[in-house]
Design a protein around this motif. Structure first.
Motif, short mmCIF file in Angstrom:
data_model
loop_
_atom_site.label_atom_id
_atom_site.label_comp_id
_atom_site.label_asym_id
_atom_site.label_seq_id
_atom_site.Cartn_x
_atom_site.Cartn_y
_atom_site.Cartn_z
N GLN A 116 0.84 -1.21 0.00
CA GLN A 116 0.00 0.00 0.00
C GLN A 116 0.87 1.25 0.00
O GLN A 116 0.59 2.21 -0.73
N GLY B 269 0.98 4.11 -2.87
CA GLY B 269 0.77 5.52 -2.48
C GLY B 269 1.93 6.38 -2.94
O GLY B 269 1.74 7.48 -3.48
N GLU C 13 1.66 7.02 -6.65
CA GLU C 13 0.67 8.06 -6.97
C GLU C 13 1.25 9.45 -6.70
O GLU C 13 1.15 10.34 -7.55
N THR C 14 1.87 9.61 -5.54
CA THR C 14 2.42 10.93 -5.20
C THR C 14 3.51 11.33 -6.19
O THR C 14 3.57 12.48 -6.65
#
Ligand SMILES: Cc1ncc(COP(=O)(O)O)c(C=O)c1O
Length: 447
Positions: A428, A432, A435-436
């Motif tokens: 996860q 994340g 994405e950032t």
């Protein structure tokens, strides 16, 4: 807002200082080509489980995994215990020892082709030795390898290993180059037609899941065809399982696919995170190093100060014992599959036109492949020019993604690889971070 590279330079300022100092000691300041990074690489102080830590205290989820040498992750207690117990009992015994027997027996028990085993110190040494053995055994000279496949850095195998694949590697005598035949991957007709016209081929080497940890992937049916065609022509078939050995399955790619080569090279997981390698294979071939069984003029010399070093043996035994259960491989494979799917979804949601491929415990992202309408996981590396698979199509994107992921707490090299300690939380956190980083790349005008 500062760019990704500006943030990288300020966040990792201490690493930058070290890298400047290191350039006074090492070319580029690094000790392995793949550790070179642009603008500079981070410095790691220690590691544990799935994480490693930079000298300035940044925690990184590690998908480099000791260049693939770590399956059980950093500091597995069984390996720490075995090596700690061993280190006070002599680090070089200058003679035969029982640990080497136990280690060799594990190799024999797990790797189907291993009738006999000889330990060396690295994957490079292993393929060097295997080629010499094949030449001694067959009385022939030539070596066949595939474009994009990496078998270490010695003269016979380094051609066409690193992009650009068609540029000659300097420093290798022409006569040696003439003995290495580079063929396109997955093309059995090219192999057949070469073997029909060249009676001087001693050995054919292949990374059985594909070149560069699967970056240039290999079709299983190609392996089966190679088994047949090499047998037909009396050519030694070598599976270079330096990366796949004990990783794809406890018995490597050969056990997974049910195809037994004549010889196998191993390193990395074999020695449980310490230096070590091995050549294994048919007894009649390996016996060419036997002083007892082979006439002096046919005996292949094989010394090596650190062969079967007891520390590497103890780490190797502890690792192979756990690897033999198949559990760490199953976990690592599942983690990589979840990451492939998660990363692909993020790519598709943003319509980036990138691909994701790979199998077992690794994967690769292809930036801007240029094939319209193809969703990330539909990217088919087998229909793509193999010369373009190993180096990023957009080096600027690769560089910013790498730096952005490091800033977001993930060490994601070009071909990330997974290990037993990667957890659901790590997955996860990695998605994340991805994405950032993409958000940052967008605001930097890169995507
Ligand atoms: C398939 C393969 N063969 C050989 C080698 C060379 O091994 P070493 O780095 O231990 O010399 C590697 C290293 O990455 C490899 O992946």
């Amino acid at each position: 807002m500062p760019s990704i590279i500006e943030r990288y330079e300020s966040t990792f300022a201490t690493d930058r200082e070290l890298s400047v100092q290191a350039q006074e000691i090492f070319p580029d300041g690094v000790t392995h080509d793949n550790r070179h990074a642009d603008p500079f690489s981070v410095y790691i102080s220690h590691a544990d489980g799935s994480k490693k830590y930079t000298i300035s205290g940044h925690e990184l989820i590690d998908f480099w995994c000791g260049h693939g040498a770590l399956l059980l992750s950093h500091n597995p207690p069984e390996v720490v215990k075995a090596v700690s117990a061993r280190i006070g009992q002599g680090t070089h015994l200058g003679g035969s020892h029982q640990l080497e027997m136990e280690w060799g027996q594990w190799v024999k028990d797990l790797i189907p082709s291993a009738e006999r085993v000889r330990f060396v110190n690295s994957g490079t040494e292993a393929t060097l030795m295997a080629i010499r053995l094949a030449r001694t055994f067959t009385g022939r000279n030539n070596v066949i390898k595939f474009a994009g496949h990496f078998h270490g850095w010695h003269d016979s195998v380094i051609p066409a290993a690193r992009p650009p694949l068609d540029v000659p590697v300097p420093g290798i005598p022409g006569a040696v180059l003439d003995n290495t035949i580079v063929l396109p991957p997955n093309d059995i007709d090219a192999v057949r037609s070469h073997l029909e016209s060249d009676p001087d081929v001693a050995i054919l080497l292949i990374e059985p899941t594909g070149g560069g940890w699967g970056a240039v992937p290999c079709k299983p049916e190609f392996l089966a065809d190679l088994r047949q065609v090499t047998s037909d022509h009396g050519v030694i078939l070598l599976f270079d399982e330096v990366i796949t050995g004990f990783r794809v399955s406890p018995g490597g790619a050969q056990a997974h696919y049910g195809i037994t080569p004549d010889m196998t090279t191993m390193a990395k997981i074999l020695a449980g995170g310490l230096p070590g390698g091995a050549v294994a294979g048919r007894a009649d071939i390996l016996d060419l190093i036997s002083i007892k069984k082979t006439d002096v003029e046919k005996k292949m010399p094989h010394p090596g100060t650190f062969n079967a070093n007891p520390l590497s043996a103890s780490a190797g035994i502890a690792t192979l014992k756990i690897a033999s259960t198949g559990e760490p491989q199953a976990h690592a494979n599942e983690t990589a599959a979840t990451l492939r799917h998660g990363i692909a979804k993020i790519i598709d949601d943003r319509n980036l036109g990138w691909g994701v491929y790979g199998e077992f415990s690794s994967f690769r992202i292809v930036f801007d492949h240029g094939i319209p309408g193809v969703r990330a996981l539909e990217f088919d590396p087998f229909t793509f020019d193999h010369n373009r698979l190993k180096s990023p199509i957009r080096p600027d994107l690769a560089r910013n993604l790498r730096c952005g992921m490091l800033l977001n707490g993930v060490d994601l090299p070009g071909t990330p690889i997974t290990m037993a300690a990667h957890s659901g939380d790590d997955i996860q956190a990695t998605l994340g971070a991805f994405e950032t980083t993409l958000d940052w790349m967008k605001s930097d005008g890169l995507i």
